[in-house]
Design an enzyme around this catalytic site. Structure first.
Site, mmCIF file in Angstrom:
data_model
loop_
_atom_site.group_PDB
_atom_site.id
_atom_site.type_symbol
_atom_site.label_atom_id
_atom_site.label_comp_id
_atom_site.label_asym_id
_atom_site.label_seq_id
_atom_site.Cartn_x
_atom_site.Cartn_y
_atom_site.Cartn_z
ATOM 1 N N CYS A 1 0.921 -1.081 0.064
ATOM 2 C CA CYS A 1 0.228 -0.108 0.055
ATOM 3 C C CYS A 1 0.922 1.155 -0.094
ATOM 4 O O CYS A 1 2.261 1.067 -0.409
ATOM 5 C CB CYS A 1 -0.989 0.015 1.252
ATOM 6 S SG CYS A 1 -0.045 -0.136 2.673
ATOM 7 N N ALA A 2 0.523 2.213 0.679
ATOM 8 C CA ALA A 2 1.239 3.440 0.323
ATOM 9 C C ALA A 2 2.495 3.395 1.304
ATOM 10 O O ALA A 2 3.720 4.125 1.062
ATOM 11 C CB ALA A 2 0.482 4.691 0.937
#
Length: 620
Positions: A29-30
């Site tokens: 993810c981020a």
């Protein structure tokens, strides 16, 4: 950071999660590498957390999550070629975990890949609304094209979800796209939009709108995966021809007749249910969401809110949850900035400033794990301020036009009702958390402890065995950190009775609540670490009974800890007891005296002093 640095991080992480043979799947993810491992016991969490470039390790939602920060994609790109995949490795039929963990894993696995598209579209919609406020005509060609740019991702959201769900359910992505295309086929959409009745083979089709929808396509692709799995029984000679036909001929009609309407009604019910809760008392709702949001992030539970947020936007055109939780990100940034302002240590200031800047731009994990949770009070302050500011935006009705991470660049997404309150709230969140942390939330404790824990190396010293059992060379233990002697010289033991005694007389400097480790500074200056088992910190105190607390004086031979050796072995952990002199550099030599059968009265180590006089406890 150079490419070689990312590769070094990737190599070290992959090695310590158990190698590529232990990896079922990997996405990111981020900020996090999200591993699904075949056996989490093979992953060395302690070693991974010490890798330069790794912020923390989190186990949640059935995933082994390695928090990297903004450079996670670069590290991911270095790992994936070693796994022999380009997007996501294939999962086997290993342990599935609890129903809750499986649900969180499913949601995160589907929504994580499409987040960049949602962020891009959401930012464009926010900037466009800001431009309208500044005078851009909604009839202009500029507005029409720009609106299409921002709105396309939400109108055609079923296409994005179809691809992500197909990867998760392991079915052909292009077939899944055809299913999504059928739901958005213009002629059918136009007919159903007019309320005209349709039927399929005499079975009525209930009118429903699938643009911007979330649940219908996910369940439709799940149904597709089951149909496709059934088709694998077809003779291989005709399977490739018949399978796509059967997949589409069964999945699409069932979706139109049953799945689509049912999931549409469910999604509407979820959105309206949340709206009812919010409408009951927006301020209290905001207080709860704002205060708990970062806690939900820690445990990975925040993914459970993503479908609700997305459904709110699809149903109402905006989402108030994002408005209530948004200031919490600025509160975490503020607390980290407060640590930066207060600390006089160069290493702490550098980490805190970097984490604060990153959180300011919406990525809060480095601030949470690297700074605020580490010192505890800054995290509590940020959560408290997040609750207060969440109440402010909740009461004002602040909402977002898109489901995106909240940071300074995403402010235009909140233009509209409650926008002024949102600006006030994020200012209070950042500056309030920074000021409170500076005043009450942080002091250079580690530096103060260093000064008060300085111990004068006075004499040579003999250390007695901490157990009744057998002693052997520390370099042979199955833990690279201890076996490499990087923490200091020492001896390893196999205990007969699960009782651990003090090898010296002195003060307990460290007594872990989990019972797996004790640090003692002796009266003559030797600094001792007793580590009970390998990776046993993961047991969270189960099977351990500690008889000491930090600051307690102990005598040589006093009982420190008892552990249930059979229970720990049954749980899959090594029960080796390790005795390490962590200030080995303070001595001319630290020599084992004997190996073999020992009792707690036997001397097992001897230290010979040097002119070095200061010793320092090592982290476990």
């Amino acid at each position: 950071m150079a490419k070689n640095d990312y590769k070094a991080i990737a190599d070290a992480v992959l090695k310590n999660v158990g190698g590529k043979e232990n990896v079922n799947s990997l996405v990111h993810c981020a900020t996090r590498l999200r591993f699904k491992l075949k056996d989490e016991n093979k992953a060395d969490q302690a070693t991974i957390e010490k890798i330069n470039g790794v912020v923390s390790v989190v186990k949640s939602g059935g995933q082994f999550q390695v928090v990297i920060g903004n450079t996670v994609a670069d590290v991911y790109d270095q790992i994936m070629p070693q796994l022999g995949a380009t997007t996501e490795t294939v999962e086997d039929d290993g342990p599935k975990g609890s129903l809750f963990n499986r649900a969180i894993d499913l949601i995160s696995g589907i929504f994580t890949p499409i987040l960049p598209a949602l962020i891009g579209g959401g930012m464009l919609k926010g900037l466009l609304m800001l431009a309208v406020q500044l005078g851009l005509s909604q009839k202009s060609g500029t507005y029409i094209i720009a609106n299409g740019m921002g709105d396309a991702v939400f109108y055609f959201l079923p296409f994005l979800l179809a691809i992500a769900a197909a990867r998760k359910f392991k079915v052909n992505e292009y077939i899944a796209l055809v299913v999504a295309g059928a739901l958005l086929y213009p002629n059918i959409v136009a007919i159903l939009g007019k309320g005209t009745n349709l039927d399929f083979l005499g079975i009525p089709v209930i009118s429903a709108t699938y643009s911007s929808s979330v649940l219908p396509i996910i369940l439709a692709v799940y149904l597709l995966s089951k149909v496709d799995h059934f088709c694998k029984r077809i003779n291989p000679n005709v399977r490739n021809i018949l399978t796509p036909v059967i997949d589409l001929a069964i999945t699409i009609p069932i979706t139109y007749i049953i799945v689509g309407p049912a999931m549409t009604y469910l999604g509407d019910a979820v959105a309206k249910g949340y709206l009812a809760i919010y409408s009951f008392n927006p301020m209290i709702t905001g207080f709860v969401f704002g205060g708990l949001w970062e806690v939900l992030i820690i445990f990975g539970i925040h993914w459970g809110m993503v479908p609700i947020i997305t459904q709110n936007i699809a149903q109402f055109g905006h989402d108030t949850i994002t408005g209530m939780i948004g200031p919490a990100n600025f509160a975490q940034a503020g607390s980290a900035f407060g640590v930066f302002l207060k600390s006089k240590r160069a290493d702490v200031k550098q980490n805190a400033l970097s984490a604060a800047i990153t959180a300011f731009f919406s990525i809060t994990e480095p601030a949470i794990y690297g700074v605020n949770l580490k010192y505890k009070k800054p995290f509590y302050i940020a959560c408290g301020v997040g609750a207060i500011t969440g109440a402010i935006t909740g009461a004002a009705g602040t909402s977002a036009l898109a489901a995106i991470p909240v940071g300074i660049l995403s402010i235009p997404v909140f233009v509209g009702k409650g926008f002024t309150a949102f600006l006030i709230a994020i200012a209070i969140a950042f500056f309030g958390s920074a000021i409170l942390t500076f005043m009450f939330g942080y002091q250079d404790i580690a530096e103060a402890e260093d000064s008060q824990d300085k111990v004068l190396v006075q004499n040579n010293e003999q250390l007695s065995s901490p157990v009744n059992g057998t002693s052997f060379e520390l370099t042979t233990v199955k833990d690279e950190v201890f076996a490499s002697l990087s923490l200091g010289e020492g001896v390893a033991f196999d205990s007969n009775d699960g009782k651990v005694y003090s090898p010296v007389s002195g003060i307990v400097r460290v007594a872990y609540p989990t019972g797996h480790a004790v640090g003692i500074a002796s009266d003559d200056g030797v600094e001792v670490l007793l580590h009970l088992g390998i990776n046993t910190v993961e047991l969270n105190g189960k099977y351990f009974t500690s008889h000491v607390t930090q600051g307690m004086r102990v005598k040589q031979g006093d009982l420190l800890v008892e552990f249930d050796k059979p229970g720990i072995i049954e749980a899959g952990y090594d029960t080796t007891v390790m005795l390490i002199v962590t200030n080995t550099d303070s001595y001319e030599s630290v020599l084992p005296e004997t190996y073999g059968i020992v009792t707690r009265q036997d001397n097992v180590l001897e230290t010979k002093k040097t002119d070095q006089a200061v010793l320092k406890a090592q982290p476990v």
